[in-house]
Design a protein around this motif. Structure first.
Motif, PDB file in Angstrom:
ATOM      1  N   ALA A 168       0.834  -1.109  -0.063  1.00 17.27           N
ATOM      2  CA  ALA A 168      -0.201  -0.090   0.118  1.00 17.27           C
ATOM      3  C   ALA A 168       0.821   1.282  -0.012  1.00 17.27           C
ATOM      4  O   ALA A 168       2.149   1.154   0.542  1.00 17.27           O
ATOM      5  CB  ALA A 168      -1.055  -0.082   1.356  1.00 17.27           C
ATOM      6  N   GLU A 169       0.313   2.119  -0.773  1.00 16.76           N
ATOM      7  CA  GLU A 169       0.814   3.644  -0.728  1.00 16.76           C
ATOM      8  C   GLU A 169       0.585   4.755   0.551  1.00 16.76           C
ATOM      9  O   GLU A 169      -0.677   4.516   0.483  1.00 16.76           O
ATOM     10  CB  GLU A 169       1.008   4.314  -2.159  1.00 16.76           C
ATOM     11  CG  GLU A 169       1.693   5.304  -2.102  1.00 16.76           C
ATOM     12  CD  GLU A 169       1.638   6.314  -3.499  1.00 16.76           C
ATOM     13  OE1 GLU A 169       2.007   7.305  -3.823  1.00 16.76           O
ATOM     14  OE2 GLU A 169       0.818   5.445  -4.597  1.00 16.76           O
ATOM     15  N   MET A 170       1.472   5.023   1.371  1.00 16.45           N
ATOM     16  CA  MET A 170       0.903   6.052   2.183  1.00 16.45           C
ATOM     17  C   MET A 170       0.777   7.454   1.972  1.00 16.45           C
ATOM     18  O   MET A 170       1.860   8.251   1.600  1.00 16.45           O
ATOM     19  CB  MET A 170       2.014   5.832   3.581  1.00 16.45           C
ATOM     20  CG  MET A 170       1.490   6.832   4.949  1.00 16.45           C
ATOM     21  SD  MET A 170       2.688   6.474   5.970  1.00 16.45           S
ATOM     22  CE  MET A 170       2.015   7.520   7.283  1.00 16.45           C
ATOM     23  N   SER A 171      -0.291   7.753   1.553  1.00 17.12           N
ATOM     24  CA  SER A 171      -0.605   9.178   1.168  1.00 17.12           C
ATOM     25  C   SER A 171      -1.799   9.698   1.935  1.00 17.12           C
ATOM     26  O   SER A 171      -3.035   9.305   2.030  1.00 17.12           O
ATOM     27  CB  SER A 171      -1.082   9.138  -0.293  1.00 17.12           C
ATOM     28  OG  SER A 171      -0.210   8.484  -0.936  1.00 17.12           O
ATOM     29  N   THR A 172      -1.460  10.588   2.718  1.00 16.44           N
ATOM     30  CA  THR A 172      -2.394  11.029   3.711  1.00 16.44           C
ATOM     31  C   THR A 172      -3.083  12.569   3.354  1.00 16.44           C
ATOM     32  O   THR A 172      -2.140  13.346   3.097  1.00 16.44           O
ATOM     33  CB  THR A 172      -1.646  11.399   5.328  1.00 16.44           C
ATOM     34  OG1 THR A 172      -1.270  10.213   5.583  1.00 16.44           O
ATOM     35  CG2 THR A 172      -2.714  11.834   6.060  1.00 16.44           C
ATOM     36  N   ASP A 173      -4.057  12.695   3.577  1.00 19.48           N
ATOM     37  CA  ASP A 173      -4.664  14.041   3.167  1.00 19.48           C
ATOM     38  C   ASP A 173      -4.441  15.218   4.077  1.00 19.48           C
ATOM     39  O   ASP A 173      -4.328  14.881   5.214  1.00 19.48           O
ATOM     40  CB  ASP A 173      -6.142  13.863   3.217  1.00 19.48           C
ATOM     41  CG  ASP A 173      -6.891  15.374   2.880  1.00 19.48           C
ATOM     42  OD1 ASP A 173      -6.776  15.820   1.795  1.00 19.48           O
ATOM     43  OD2 ASP A 173      -7.861  15.634   3.887  1.00 19.48           O
ATOM     44  N   ILE A 174      -4.020  16.280   3.793  1.00 16.05           N
ATOM     45  CA  ILE A 174      -3.581  17.342   4.775  1.00 16.05           C
ATOM     46  C   ILE A 174      -4.495  17.847   5.725  1.00 16.05           C
ATOM     47  O   ILE A 174      -4.373  18.118   6.904  1.00 16.05           O
ATOM     48  CB  ILE A 174      -3.075  18.664   3.875  1.00 16.05           C
ATOM     49  CG1 ILE A 174      -4.488  19.363   3.052  1.00 16.05           C
ATOM     50  CG2 ILE A 174      -1.893  18.144   2.785  1.00 16.05           C
ATOM     51  CD1 ILE A 174      -3.708  20.438   2.496  1.00 16.05           C
ATOM     52  N   ASP A 175      -5.867  17.794   5.388  1.00 15.29           N
ATOM     53  CA  ASP A 175      -7.062  18.005   6.384  1.00 15.29           C
ATOM     54  C   ASP A 175      -7.018  16.966   7.432  1.00 15.29           C
ATOM     55  O   ASP A 175      -7.045  17.230   8.619  1.00 15.29           O
ATOM     56  CB  ASP A 175      -8.189  18.105   5.692  1.00 15.29           C
ATOM     57  CG  ASP A 175      -9.261  19.056   6.464  1.00 15.29           C
ATOM     58  OD1 ASP A 175      -8.644  19.632   7.519  1.00 15.29           O
ATOM     59  OD2 ASP A 175     -10.722  18.891   6.193  1.00 15.29           O
ATOM     60  N   ASN A 176      -7.026  15.580   7.207  1.00 17.10           N
ATOM     61  CA  ASN A 176      -6.913  14.570   8.078  1.00 17.10           C
ATOM     62  C   ASN A 176      -5.642  14.740   8.916  1.00 17.10           C
ATOM     63  O   ASN A 176      -5.661  14.527  10.122  1.00 17.10           O
ATOM     64  CB  ASN A 176      -6.955  13.061   7.414  1.00 17.10           C
ATOM     65  CG  ASN A 176      -8.087  12.841   6.423  1.00 17.10           C
ATOM     66  OD1 ASN A 176      -9.351  13.551   6.829  1.00 17.10           O
ATOM     67  ND2 ASN A 176      -8.302  12.084   5.533  1.00 17.10           N
ATOM     68  N   TYR A 177      -4.492  15.014   8.160  1.00 15.15           N
ATOM     69  CA  TYR A 177      -3.177  15.256   9.063  1.00 15.15           C
ATOM     70  C   TYR A 177      -3.310  16.322   9.969  1.00 15.15           C
ATOM     71  O   TYR A 177      -3.079  16.497  11.510  1.00 15.15           O
ATOM     72  CB  TYR A 177      -1.978  15.524   8.329  1.00 15.15           C
ATOM     73  CG  TYR A 177      -1.194  15.788   9.087  1.00 15.15           C
ATOM     74  CD1 TYR A 177      -0.018  14.649   9.850  1.00 15.15           C
ATOM     75  CD2 TYR A 177      -0.291  16.966   9.162  1.00 15.15           C
ATOM     76  CE1 TYR A 177       0.926  15.020  10.445  1.00 15.15           C
ATOM     77  CE2 TYR A 177       0.884  17.296   9.885  1.00 15.15           C
ATOM     78  CZ  TYR A 177       1.517  16.394  10.564  1.00 15.15           C
ATOM     79  OH  TYR A 177       2.544  16.641  11.427  1.00 15.15           O
ATOM     80  N   LEU A 178      -3.982  17.519   9.700  1.00 14.83           N
ATOM     81  CA  LEU A 178      -4.122  18.674  10.503  1.00 14.83           C
ATOM     82  C   LEU A 178      -4.993  17.920  11.781  1.00 14.83           C
ATOM     83  O   LEU A 178      -4.846  18.480  12.809  1.00 14.83           O
ATOM     84  CB  LEU A 178      -4.850  19.630   9.881  1.00 14.83           C
ATOM     85  CG  LEU A 178      -5.565  20.807  10.713  1.00 14.83           C
ATOM     86  CD1 LEU A 178      -4.280  21.757  11.569  1.00 14.83           C
ATOM     87  CD2 LEU A 178      -6.161  21.910   9.931  1.00 14.83           C
ATOM     88  N   SER A 179      -6.299  17.222  11.552  1.00 17.33           N
ATOM     89  CA  SER A 179      -7.114  16.858  12.675  1.00 17.33           C
ATOM     90  C   SER A 179      -6.473  16.009  13.494  1.00 17.33           C
ATOM     91  O   SER A 179      -6.433  16.125  14.751  1.00 17.33           O
ATOM     92  CB  SER A 179      -8.333  16.078  11.944  1.00 17.33           C
ATOM     93  OG  SER A 179      -9.135  16.984  11.297  1.00 17.33           O
ATOM     94  N   PHE A 180      -5.594  15.079  13.090  1.00 17.21           N
ATOM     95  CA  PHE A 180      -4.790  14.166  13.914  1.00 17.21           C
ATOM     96  C   PHE A 180      -3.653  14.917  14.790  1.00 17.21           C
ATOM     97  O   PHE A 180      -3.565  14.706  15.913  1.00 17.21           O
ATOM     98  CB  PHE A 180      -4.055  13.039  13.023  1.00 17.21           C
ATOM     99  CG  PHE A 180      -3.053  12.379  13.862  1.00 17.21           C
ATOM    100  CD1 PHE A 180      -3.306  11.332  14.435  1.00 17.21           C
ATOM    101  CD2 PHE A 180      -1.712  12.779  13.720  1.00 17.21           C
ATOM    102  CE1 PHE A 180      -2.354  10.429  15.196  1.00 17.21           C
ATOM    103  CE2 PHE A 180      -0.629  11.889  14.518  1.00 17.21           C
ATOM    104  CZ  PHE A 180      -1.122  10.966  15.127  1.00 17.21           C
ATOM    105  N   ALA A 181      -2.888  15.814  14.211  1.00 16.06           N
ATOM    106  CA  ALA A 181      -2.166  16.752  14.754  1.00 16.06           C
ATOM    107  C   ALA A 181      -2.444  17.430  15.948  1.00 16.06           C
ATOM    108  O   ALA A 181      -2.146  17.629  17.002  1.00 16.06           O
ATOM    109  CB  ALA A 181      -1.280  17.526  13.805  1.00 16.06           C
ATOM    110  N   MET A 182      -3.628  18.272  15.589  1.00 15.55           N
ATOM    111  CA  MET A 182      -4.674  18.946  16.631  1.00 15.55           C
ATOM    112  C   MET A 182      -4.787  18.233  17.724  1.00 15.55           C
ATOM    113  O   MET A 182      -4.794  18.594  18.939  1.00 15.55           O
ATOM    114  CB  MET A 182      -5.750  19.725  15.794  1.00 15.55           C
ATOM    115  CG  MET A 182      -5.517  20.676  14.817  1.00 15.55           C
ATOM    116  SD  MET A 182      -4.687  22.211  15.673  1.00 15.55           S
ATOM    117  CE  MET A 182      -6.272  22.969  16.278  1.00 15.55           C
ATOM    118  N   THR A 183      -5.509  17.101  17.611  1.00 11.78           N
ATOM    119  CA  THR A 183      -5.808  16.008  18.716  1.00 11.78           C
ATOM    120  C   THR A 183      -4.712  15.634  19.606  1.00 11.78           C
ATOM    121  O   THR A 183      -4.807  15.824  20.606  1.00 11.78           O
ATOM    122  CB  THR A 183      -6.687  15.044  17.993  1.00 11.78           C
ATOM    123  OG1 THR A 183      -7.917  15.260  17.333  1.00 11.78           O
ATOM    124  CG2 THR A 183      -7.215  14.079  19.289  1.00 11.78           C
ATOM    125  N   SER A 184      -3.619  15.602  18.760  1.00 12.33           N
ATOM    126  CA  SER A 184      -2.288  14.746  19.495  1.00 12.33           C
ATOM    127  C   SER A 184      -1.717  16.236  20.376  1.00 12.33           C
ATOM    128  O   SER A 184      -1.470  16.041  21.564  1.00 12.33           O
ATOM    129  CB  SER A 184      -1.477  14.428  18.439  1.00 12.33           C
ATOM    130  OG  SER A 184      -1.857  13.309  17.869  1.00 12.33           O
TER     131      SER A 184
END
Length: 261
Positions: free
Chosen positions: A153-169
């Motif tokens: 599988a290719e790891m390609s993360t949406d920037i909005d999903n990454y923002l949500s993950f980072a903000m929660t963390s």
């Protein structure tokens, strides 16, 4: 009598309105501080987002990139990140406005306690975010990326999903690092005794792992990276609370009498 009551009521109303006006002015000043910092940073919004996403970018395989699945995502996500950076930079000003609003209603000993608590809270929150950015993110992303190769599988993360993950963390680790402040406040205000906090230590350890399992991704590594610091910080809070624990005068008197005997 009626005139006296009406005078008192009008005085209370004027005092209440004056506090509301002052609160409004403080909020406006705090908001302006954030807006001014944001205006100074907005030109570098793409660079700020690139720095913000660096832990994930470093974990991607060669040639891997982040993706945008929303039409406006490439514009609004960097703006949100820049606003977050502006708020963190302007947070001392925001805290000062809050302090200036509540300080007149505090006793002198309360003022002496709140100022170091505010400074330590801000410092610990920043340290918690830095802990997540420099240690947790690289570790978790590399750990998760290692599972993609065997799956093809290719790891390609949406920037909005990454923002949500980072903000929660960031929020989770920032609040976690406030544990020593919470422990000190509870002991200093007499809500809980230091002996009781030591007694419930096993429950705190279990609770730390439960909280970590809820707020972190579903992998053991990230849960440990949150639960273990939470437990360590609880112990640090117990040590710091010894300096602020209220002394029982009766205990002091009895101990003095015992020593004299």
């Amino acid at each position: 009598m009626t005139e006296n009551h009406s005078t008192e009521d009008s005085g209370l109303q004027e005092s209440f309105l004056s506090h509301l006006f002052e609160l409004r002015d403080r909020i406006i000043k705090a908001g302006l501080a954030v807006i001014v910092v944001f205006a100074c940073l907005v030109y570098w919004a793409p660079d700020i987002f690139h720095l913000f996403a660096q832990p994930l970018l470093n974990a991607l395989p060669a040639g891997g990139k982040m993706i945008v699945t929303d039409v406006t995502g490439s514009f609004f996500v960097p703006m949100k990140v820049t606003m977050l950076a502006a708020f963190m930079i302007a947070l001392p000003v925001v805290m000062y406005q809050l302090w200036a609003f509540i300080a007149p209603g505090l006793y002198m000993h309360e003022r002496k306690l709140i100022l170091p608590l505010v400074v330590s809270s801000y410092t610990l929150f920043i340290v918690g975010m830095a802990f997540a950015y420099f240690l947790v993110f690289p570790t978790v992303f590399k750990f998760m990326a290692s599972y993609n190769a065997p799956l093809g599988a290719e790891m390609s993360t949406d920037i909005d999903n990454y923002l949500s993950f980072a903000m929660t963390s960031f929020l989770a680790f920032g609040i976690t690092f406030e544990v020593p402040v919470v422990v000190v406040v509870l002991v200093r205000m007499g809500m809980v005794t230091l002996a009781k906090l030591k007694e419930i230590r096993p429950y705190v350890i279990v609770g730390a792992f439960i909280i970590a399992a809820v707020v972190t991704p579903p992998d053991v590594l990230s849960q440990l990276l949150l639960a273990i610091p939470m437990i360590v910080l609880y112990e640090i809070g117990l040590l710091a609370a010894r300096l602020y624990a209220p002394k029982d005068k009766e205990d002091q008197t009895s101990s003095t009498s015992d020593s004299s005997i």
